[in-house]
Design a protein around this motif. Structure first.
Motif, short mmCIF file in Angstrom:
data_model
loop_
_atom_site.label_atom_id
_atom_site.label_comp_id
_atom_site.label_asym_id
_atom_site.label_seq_id
_atom_site.Cartn_x
_atom_site.Cartn_y
_atom_site.Cartn_z
N ALA A 1 -1.29 10.44 12.30
CA ALA A 1 -0.94 11.18 11.09
C ALA A 1 0.57 11.17 10.88
N TRP A 2 0.96 10.90 9.64
CA TRP A 2 2.37 10.95 9.24
C TRP A 2 2.49 11.76 7.96
N GLU A 3 3.56 12.52 7.86
CA GLU A 3 3.90 13.13 6.57
C GLU A 3 4.30 11.99 5.62
N ILE A 4 3.86 12.07 4.36
CA ILE A 4 4.15 10.99 3.41
C ILE A 4 4.36 11.56 2.01
N MET A 5 5.21 10.90 1.25
CA MET A 5 5.52 11.33 -0.11
C MET A 5 4.91 10.35 -1.12
N THR A 6 4.71 10.83 -2.35
CA THR A 6 4.14 9.99 -3.40
C THR A 6 4.97 8.72 -3.58
N VAL B 1 1.29 15.33 13.83
CA VAL B 1 2.09 14.55 12.87
C VAL B 1 3.26 13.93 13.62
N THR B 2 3.28 12.60 13.68
CA THR B 2 4.25 11.92 14.54
C THR B 2 5.37 11.21 13.77
N GLY B 3 5.37 11.29 12.45
CA GLY B 3 6.43 10.64 11.69
C GLY B 3 6.45 11.10 10.25
N SER B 4 7.42 10.62 9.52
CA SER B 4 7.57 10.99 8.10
C SER B 4 8.03 9.77 7.31
N GLN B 5 7.46 9.60 6.13
CA GLN B 5 7.77 8.43 5.29
C GLN B 5 7.99 8.89 3.86
N ALA B 6 9.17 8.59 3.31
CA ALA B 6 9.50 8.93 1.92
C ALA B 6 9.54 7.68 1.08
N ALA B 7 9.44 7.85 -0.25
CA ALA B 7 9.55 6.71 -1.15
C ALA B 7 10.90 6.03 -0.94
N GLY B 8 10.87 4.70 -0.82
CA GLY B 8 12.07 3.94 -0.59
C GLY B 8 12.34 3.63 0.87
N ASP B 9 11.65 4.29 1.79
CA ASP B 9 11.82 3.98 3.21
C ASP B 9 11.26 2.60 3.52
N ASP C 1 0.86 -1.19 0.00
CA ASP C 1 0.00 0.00 0.00
C ASP C 1 0.89 1.23 0.00
N ASN C 2 0.59 2.20 -0.89
CA ASN C 2 1.44 3.39 -0.95
C ASN C 2 0.62 4.62 -1.29
N ALA C 3 1.22 5.78 -1.07
CA ALA C 3 0.53 7.06 -1.25
C ALA C 3 0.52 7.46 -2.71
N ALA C 4 -0.64 7.94 -3.17
CA ALA C 4 -0.76 8.43 -4.53
C ALA C 4 -0.45 9.92 -4.63
N MET C 5 -0.27 10.59 -3.49
CA MET C 5 -0.03 12.03 -3.47
C MET C 5 0.97 12.37 -2.38
#
Length: 420
Positions: A91-96, A74-82, A50-54
């Protein structure tokens, strides 16, 4: 002289006796344009997680709708490849393209939030500008392709889209049909091979040979020999010997198959022990076409020398055999109404260069223009398809549906669009 349908039946019968091309395993990146020999099933799903579309924020909604104006820490952050992460908090910050942390199930785009607090570049608290629906902007694991799902059938052409999907699924190699080995022999003492060479009186440039080489390659064959010979049996025999020694199973020649004094190929083939399956078919252009089976089993096509006759022989006689050797089903033609009335040659199956177009209302039609004589090459520049009209007793009216096919059996028709 036999009808085209009977000629095709004999061709395909000989092709069946010839067998289907063998199978080889190729790295996926080398298989472009080849024909698959077996179905391919996905060994993993796509997307694989499962991944973010935006770009935005992943939320834990658990089937509930989030209302505008609600605030979230916002308690965390997730980038592509993590790597996979546990979604502590809601809630987490997330990248496409980034994997959703476990437990988070929806994404709100960054444009639909106000950032209320941050620590440098990292947001700490947000407020929603718009409502968020459960599951929105999430690409679910296996939503595109499920594990075990068939993604490619046998006898499929591996085009750019197919190769891209195979790469995405981690398919490193694919079974494909070997390309039938073919040879091209152009005959005629008048032929000049080099396009830039000046012509002496009575000479012409050999355009049929490069045309056939290109069309055979586009049709799925491997051309192992090409040659140009004079109107002498000894030179022709030497070229045939070389073609057979190179392993050619399909041999195509141009010229020397009609009824003139220098049309020596039918007798030369019989002298070599070949079995002539037919000579002359009720088609226009290309009536003098010859098909034979050589003593080593190779399939031989003797095409008339006029350039469009050569093209018709290649497209409607050679290519159906190549399809059979590659394990492909018979070709299906489109049926398109004629834009204008035409008068085909009486009693002949006519293969005409046509221009298929779509008008401003989305209506498709085929226009058969002038310049259909078999020596005319310039008219091919304005054509994007072949139109086939079965034997008629008279004119064919505008609006009558005729069969149209692409320039080659693997070539789509690129429709021309007109504003009016």
């Amino acid at each position: 002289m036999i009808a085209y349908a009977e000629a095709l039946r004999r061709l395909l019968e000989e092709a069946r006796d010839h067998g289907t091309a063998a199978v080889e395993q190729l790295p996926t990146h080398q298989a472009m344009g080849r024909i698959s020999a077996a179905a391919v099933h996905a060994t993993q799903c796509l997307p694989p997680f499962d991944n973010a579309a935006m770009d935005g924020f992943a939320l834990r909604l658990q089937g509930r709708t989030a209302a505008p104006g609600t605030e979230w820490d916002v308690t965390g952050s997730q980038a592509a490849g993590d790597a996979a992460a546990e979604g502590a908090g809601d809630a987490w910050e997330i990248m496409t393209g980034a994997r959703l942390p476990a437990g988070l199930d929806s994404v709100v785009p960054v444009e639909q939030v106000d950032i209320l607090a941050h620590d440098g570049a990292r947001p700490l608290r947000i407020r929603l500008r718009a409502g968020v629906q459960p599951g929105q902007f999430v690409r679910l694991r296996g939503q595109d392709v499920a594990t075990g799902e068939p993604v490619l059938g046998a006898a499929a052409r591996l085009d750019t889209n197919a190769i891209t999907l195979l790469h995405a699924l981690g398919v490193g190699s694919v079974p494909v049909r070997t390309r039938p080995r073919a040879a091209v022999i152009a005959t005629g003492k008048e032929l000049v091979g080099a396009s830039a060479q000046a012509l002496d009186t009575g000479q012409i440039r050999d355009s049929n040979r490069p045309y056939l080489v290109a069309r055979l390659q586009a049709a799925g064959a491997e051309v192992v020999l090409q040659d140009t010979v004079s109107d002498e049996v000894a030179a022709f025999d030497a070229a045939l010997d070389a073609a057979q020694a190179a392993g050619a199973r399909v041999i195509v020649s141009t010229g020397a198959v009609s009824a003139g004094r220098y049309d020596f190929i039918p007798d030369a083939l019989r002298a070599r022990g070949a079995r002539v399956c037919f000579h002359k078919a009720a088609i226009r252009p290309g009536k003098p076409i010859l098909f034979a089976r050589l003593n080593d089993g190779a399939l031989y096509f003797g095409l008339p020398g006029n350039p469009v006759s050569t093209a018709v022989g290649q497209r409607f006689f050679v290519e159906p055999v190549l399809r059979a050797l590659l394990g492909l089903p018979p070709e299906t033609a489109l049926k398109v109404p004629l834009a204008h009335a035409v008068e085909p040659p009486a009693g002949m199956r006519w293969h005409a260069r046509a221009r298929v177009h779509v008008d401003a209302r989305g209506q498709v039609s085929a226009c058969i223009g002038g310049g259909q004589e078999s020596f005319r090459l310039a008219s091919t520049l304005h054509a994007n398809a072949w139109a086939v009209i079965e034997p008629q007793d008279g004119p064919v009216a505008a609006g009558m549906r005729v069969e149209v096919v692409g320039w080659g059996h693997l070539d789509p028709i690129h429709f021309n669009c007109q504003e009016s």
